[in-house]
Design a protein around this motif. Structure first.
Motif, PDB file in Angstrom:
ATOM      1  N   PHE A 292      19.554  -4.116  -6.868  1.00  0.00           N
ATOM      2  CA  PHE A 292      19.933  -5.465  -6.459  1.00  0.00           C
ATOM      3  C   PHE A 292      20.654  -6.193  -7.599  1.00  0.00           C
ATOM      4  CE2 PHE A 292      18.608  -9.943  -5.752  1.00  0.00           C
ATOM      5  CZ  PHE A 292      19.239 -10.138  -4.547  1.00  0.00           C
ATOM      6  N   ALA A 293      20.049  -6.210  -8.760  1.00  0.00           N
ATOM      7  CA  ALA A 293      20.592  -6.966  -9.889  1.00  0.00           C
ATOM      8  C   ALA A 293      21.866  -6.355 -10.443  1.00  0.00           C
ATOM      9  CB  ALA A 293      19.535  -7.067 -10.987  1.00  0.00           C
ATOM     10  N   GLY A 294      21.939  -5.037 -10.493  1.00  0.00           N
ATOM     11  CA  GLY A 294      23.117  -4.383 -11.040  1.00  0.00           C
ATOM     12  C   GLY A 294      24.385  -4.729 -10.288  1.00  0.00           C
ATOM     13  N   HIS A 295      24.268  -4.872  -8.968  1.00  0.00           N
ATOM     14  CA  HIS A 295      25.438  -5.276  -8.168  1.00  0.00           C
ATOM     15  C   HIS A 295      25.946  -6.647  -8.615  1.00  0.00           C
ATOM     16  CE1 HIS A 295      24.922  -1.883  -5.517  1.00  0.00           C
ATOM     17  NE2 HIS A 295      23.721  -2.284  -5.143  1.00  0.00           N
ATOM     18  N   PHE A 296      25.018  -7.569  -8.878  1.00  0.00           N
ATOM     19  CA  PHE A 296      25.417  -8.908  -9.324  1.00  0.00           C
ATOM     20  C   PHE A 296      26.087  -8.867 -10.695  1.00  0.00           C
ATOM     21  CE2 PHE A 296      21.955 -10.880  -6.526  1.00  0.00           C
ATOM     22  CZ  PHE A 296      22.864 -11.237  -5.551  1.00  0.00           C
ATOM     23  N   GLY A 297      25.574  -8.025 -11.584  1.00  0.00           N
ATOM     24  CA  GLY A 297      26.193  -7.886 -12.904  1.00  0.00           C
ATOM     25  C   GLY A 297      27.631  -7.418 -12.804  1.00  0.00           C
ATOM     26  N   LEU A 298      27.869  -6.473 -11.905  1.00  0.00           N
ATOM     27  CA  LEU A 298      29.231  -5.988 -11.682  1.00  0.00           C
ATOM     28  C   LEU A 298      30.132  -7.121 -11.197  1.00  0.00           C
ATOM     29  CD1 LEU A 298      31.138  -3.454 -11.531  1.00  0.00           C
ATOM     30  CD2 LEU A 298      30.609  -3.477  -9.107  1.00  0.00           C
ATOM     31  N   ALA A 299      29.626  -7.931 -10.262  1.00  0.00           N
ATOM     32  CA  ALA A 299      30.422  -9.051  -9.740  1.00  0.00           C
ATOM     33  C   ALA A 299      30.792 -10.029 -10.848  1.00  0.00           C
ATOM     34  CB  ALA A 299      29.651  -9.777  -8.635  1.00  0.00           C
ATOM     35  N   ALA A 300      29.849 -10.311 -11.742  1.00  0.00           N
ATOM     36  CA  ALA A 300      30.127 -11.230 -12.856  1.00  0.00           C
ATOM     37  C   ALA A 300      31.220 -10.663 -13.762  1.00  0.00           C
ATOM     38  CB  ALA A 300      28.848 -11.496 -13.651  1.00  0.00           C
ATOM     39  N   GLY A 301      31.156  -9.370 -14.023  1.00  0.00           N
ATOM     40  CA  GLY A 301      32.185  -8.745 -14.856  1.00  0.00           C
ATOM     41  C   GLY A 301      33.550  -8.757 -14.190  1.00  0.00           C
ATOM     42  N   ILE A 302      33.593  -8.511 -12.898  1.00  0.00           N
ATOM     43  CA  ILE A 302      34.868  -8.542 -12.160  1.00  0.00           C
ATOM     44  C   ILE A 302      35.462  -9.947 -12.195  1.00  0.00           C
ATOM     45  CG2 ILE A 302      35.927  -8.272  -9.867  1.00  0.00           C
ATOM     46  CD1 ILE A 302      35.187  -5.608 -11.119  1.00  0.00           C
ATOM     47  N   ARG A 303      34.605 -10.948 -12.075  1.00  0.00           N
ATOM     48  CA  ARG A 303      35.075 -12.343 -12.081  1.00  0.00           C
ATOM     49  C   ARG A 303      35.836 -12.655 -13.376  1.00  0.00           C
ATOM     50  NH1 ARG A 303      37.136 -16.978 -10.212  1.00  0.00           N
ATOM     51  NH2 ARG A 303      36.150 -18.770 -11.141  1.00  0.00           N
ATOM     52  N   ALA A 304      35.415 -12.047 -14.465  1.00  0.00           N
ATOM     53  CA  ALA A 304      36.095 -12.270 -15.747  1.00  0.00           C
ATOM     54  C   ALA A 304      37.542 -11.806 -15.692  1.00  0.00           C
ATOM     55  CB  ALA A 304      35.350 -11.542 -16.863  1.00  0.00           C
TER      56      ALA A 304
ATOM     57  N   GLN B  88      26.927  -7.472  -2.413  1.00  0.00           N
ATOM     58  CA  GLN B  88      25.704  -7.309  -1.616  1.00  0.00           C
ATOM     59  C   GLN B  88      25.994  -7.189  -0.120  1.00  0.00           C
ATOM     60  OE1 GLN B  88      22.800  -6.756  -2.785  1.00  0.00           O
ATOM     61  NE2 GLN B  88      23.109  -7.296  -4.924  1.00  0.00           N
ATOM     62  N   LEU B  89      27.264  -7.122   0.277  1.00  0.00           N
ATOM     63  CA  LEU B  89      27.604  -7.164   1.702  1.00  0.00           C
ATOM     64  C   LEU B  89      26.938  -6.046   2.506  1.00  0.00           C
ATOM     65  CD1 LEU B  89      29.130  -8.755   3.832  1.00  0.00           C
ATOM     66  CD2 LEU B  89      31.112  -7.294   3.408  1.00  0.00           C
ATOM     67  N   LEU B  90      26.851  -4.859   1.955  1.00  0.00           N
ATOM     68  CA  LEU B  90      26.193  -3.776   2.678  1.00  0.00           C
ATOM     69  C   LEU B  90      24.737  -4.129   2.971  1.00  0.00           C
ATOM     70  CD1 LEU B  90      28.772  -2.324   1.606  1.00  0.00           C
ATOM     71  CD2 LEU B  90      27.357  -0.293   1.367  1.00  0.00           C
ATOM     72  N   ASP B  91      24.062  -4.746   1.989  1.00  0.00           N
ATOM     73  CA  ASP B  91      22.664  -5.148   2.192  1.00  0.00           C
ATOM     74  C   ASP B  91      22.552  -6.352   3.116  1.00  0.00           C
ATOM     75  OD1 ASP B  91      21.774  -3.086   0.610  1.00  0.00           O
ATOM     76  OD2 ASP B  91      21.503  -4.323  -1.177  1.00  0.00           O
ATOM     77  N   VAL B  92      23.522  -7.258   3.062  1.00  0.00           N
ATOM     78  CA  VAL B  92      23.512  -8.424   3.957  1.00  0.00           C
ATOM     79  C   VAL B  92      23.621  -7.955   5.407  1.00  0.00           C
ATOM     80  CG1 VAL B  92      24.833 -10.469   4.673  1.00  0.00           C
ATOM     81  CG2 VAL B  92      24.385 -10.053   2.242  1.00  0.00           C
ATOM     82  N   VAL B  93      24.500  -7.015   5.672  1.00  0.00           N
ATOM     83  CA  VAL B  93      24.651  -6.475   7.028  1.00  0.00           C
ATOM     84  C   VAL B  93      23.432  -5.624   7.401  1.00  0.00           C
ATOM     85  CG1 VAL B  93      26.097  -5.023   8.522  1.00  0.00           C
ATOM     86  CG2 VAL B  93      27.170  -6.602   6.901  1.00  0.00           C
ATOM     87  N   PHE B  94      22.813  -4.998   6.411  1.00  0.00           N
ATOM     88  CA  PHE B  94      21.606  -4.201   6.648  1.00  0.00           C
ATOM     89  C   PHE B  94      20.476  -5.041   7.234  1.00  0.00           C
ATOM     90  CE2 PHE B  94      17.417  -3.051   4.913  1.00  0.00           C
ATOM     91  CZ  PHE B  94      17.240  -1.792   5.468  1.00  0.00           C
ATOM     92  N   VAL B  95      20.308  -6.281   6.777  1.00  0.00           N
ATOM     93  CA  VAL B  95      19.157  -7.105   7.173  1.00  0.00           C
ATOM     94  C   VAL B  95      19.025  -7.253   8.692  1.00  0.00           C
ATOM     95  CG1 VAL B  95      18.131  -9.414   7.027  1.00  0.00           C
ATOM     96  CG2 VAL B  95      18.937  -8.272   4.955  1.00  0.00           C
ATOM     97  N   PRO B  96      20.059  -7.726   9.410  1.00  0.00           N
ATOM     98  CA  PRO B  96      19.862  -7.833  10.870  1.00  0.00           C
ATOM     99  C   PRO B  96      19.652  -6.474  11.547  1.00  0.00           C
ATOM    100  CG  PRO B  96      22.114  -8.437  10.280  1.00  0.00           C
ATOM    101  CD  PRO B  96      21.357  -8.261   8.999  1.00  0.00           C
ATOM    102  N   LEU B  97      20.261  -5.426  10.998  1.00  0.00           N
ATOM    103  CA  LEU B  97      20.048  -4.093  11.569  1.00  0.00           C
ATOM    104  C   LEU B  97      18.619  -3.609  11.305  1.00  0.00           C
ATOM    105  CD1 LEU B  97      23.461  -2.357  10.782  1.00  0.00           C
ATOM    106  CD2 LEU B  97      22.696  -3.373  12.923  1.00  0.00           C
TER     107      LEU B  97
END
Length: 190
Positions: free
Chosen positions: A2-14, A29-38
């Motif tokens: 979970f956290a590693g995905h966010f770290g990647l996003a922060a680096g890309i933002r730079a 996190q989009l894959l996990d966001v779509v996972f939740v309702p499924l």
């Protein structure tokens, strides 16, 4: 991871300031966001017979975390990003969304199908770093530290003297959020 995905996003933002940080965070996190309702509807499941907590459960996300499913979600996110922020942003967003699958490939056990619902009954994919908690935590920590460092450095460089305090404050807040994400990820709080 979970956290590693966010770290990647922060680096890309730079490197991609034209894409809002919130969009990059959501994209990773989009894959996990779509996972939740499924998951809630029973289409995708989690097998916790091996335990709960960091990387112990086997995730049967046969649609959202299939290679083809991830590519489709990345394409859709890229098309939306093109409308909102332009051509370059579309490639960045598609890449960020698909990066979720790549990072999950490293940590997941062999539970990720190539095609949705494992059509064709091909071997499931996953390198299984979660079996080695120290290794997977190190991978996530590296993604967080490097991503946060890139984000903070970029924010400070882009900020003028008048906005330096805001850049420092936003970097501290992001660091807190990333740290909290890592703690909850490793301890299984959420």
């Amino acid at each position: 991871m979970f956290a590693g995905h966010f770290g990647l996003a922060a680096g890309i933002r730079a490197k991609a300031p034209e894409v809002p940080l919130w969009a990059l965070m959501l994209g990773t996190q989009l894959l996990d966001v779509v996972f939740v309702p499924l998951f809630v509807s029973g289409v995708e499941t989690i097998d916790d017979q091996h335990g709960v907590g960091y990387g112990k459960a086997i995730i049967h996300a046969d649609y959202t975390h299939s290679l083809l499913g991830a590519l489709i979600l990345a394409l859709l996110a890229g098309l939306l990003a093109k409308k909102l922020w332009g051509k370059r942003a579309s490639f960045i967003m598609a890449g960020v969304v698909f990066s979720h699958w790549i990072l999950d490939l490293v940590v997941h056990r062999a539970d990720m199908p190539v095609f949705p619902a494992n059509w064709g009954n091909l071997p499931l994919l996953g390198l299984g770093a979660w079996r080695f908690e120290g290794l997977s935590v190190t991978i996530e920590l590296l993604l967080l530290v490097i991503g946060f460092g890139m984000y903070a450095g970029s924010a400070l460089r882009r900020a003028g003297a008048a906005r330096r305090k805001t850049a420092i404050a936003s970097s501290i807040v992001l660091g807190g959020v990333l740290g909290f994400a890592l703690i909850t990820d490793v301890t299984g709080l959420f």
